[in-house]
Enzyme design. Sequence first.
Site, short mmCIF file in Angstrom:
data_model
loop_
_atom_site.label_atom_id
_atom_site.label_comp_id
_atom_site.label_asym_id
_atom_site.label_seq_id
_atom_site.Cartn_x
_atom_site.Cartn_y
_atom_site.Cartn_z
N CYS A 22 0.85 -1.21 0.00
CA CYS A 22 0.00 0.00 0.00
C CYS A 22 0.89 1.26 0.00
O CYS A 22 1.68 1.44 0.92
CB CYS A 22 -0.90 -0.04 1.23
SG CYS A 22 -1.50 1.54 1.81
N CYS A 25 0.55 3.34 3.15
CA CYS A 25 1.22 2.67 4.28
C CYS A 25 2.73 2.92 4.20
O CYS A 25 3.36 3.20 5.20
CB CYS A 25 0.95 1.17 4.25
SG CYS A 25 -0.79 0.73 4.35
#
Length: 97
Positions: A22, A25
């Site tokens: 991600c 992230c």
Amino acid sequence: MNYTDLIKSSNVVLVEFFTSWCPHCQRMMPIVAQIKELLEGKVNVYQFDIDEYSELATKEGADSVPTFIVYKDGKEVWRESGEMDGQVLLSKIQSYL
């Protein structure tokens, strides 16, 4: 140590649910690392990759990543998903100390 023990391991605990793939992230990783360093000894920080801990993520309702949860005395007091400014996250955690 199980999740219940982890969230009671200090007065204030930050949990992050993330994935390695991600982009949001990935951008939060150095911020979380810095917060972990700044609040060492005051706040325990735990990070769970939902690809590895999918059952836990589902149980805790972390259906988007990154999801940050702050616990105080073992009780959830704040939750937010998505990329955010590091100062915002730090201030939120510090408000529970």
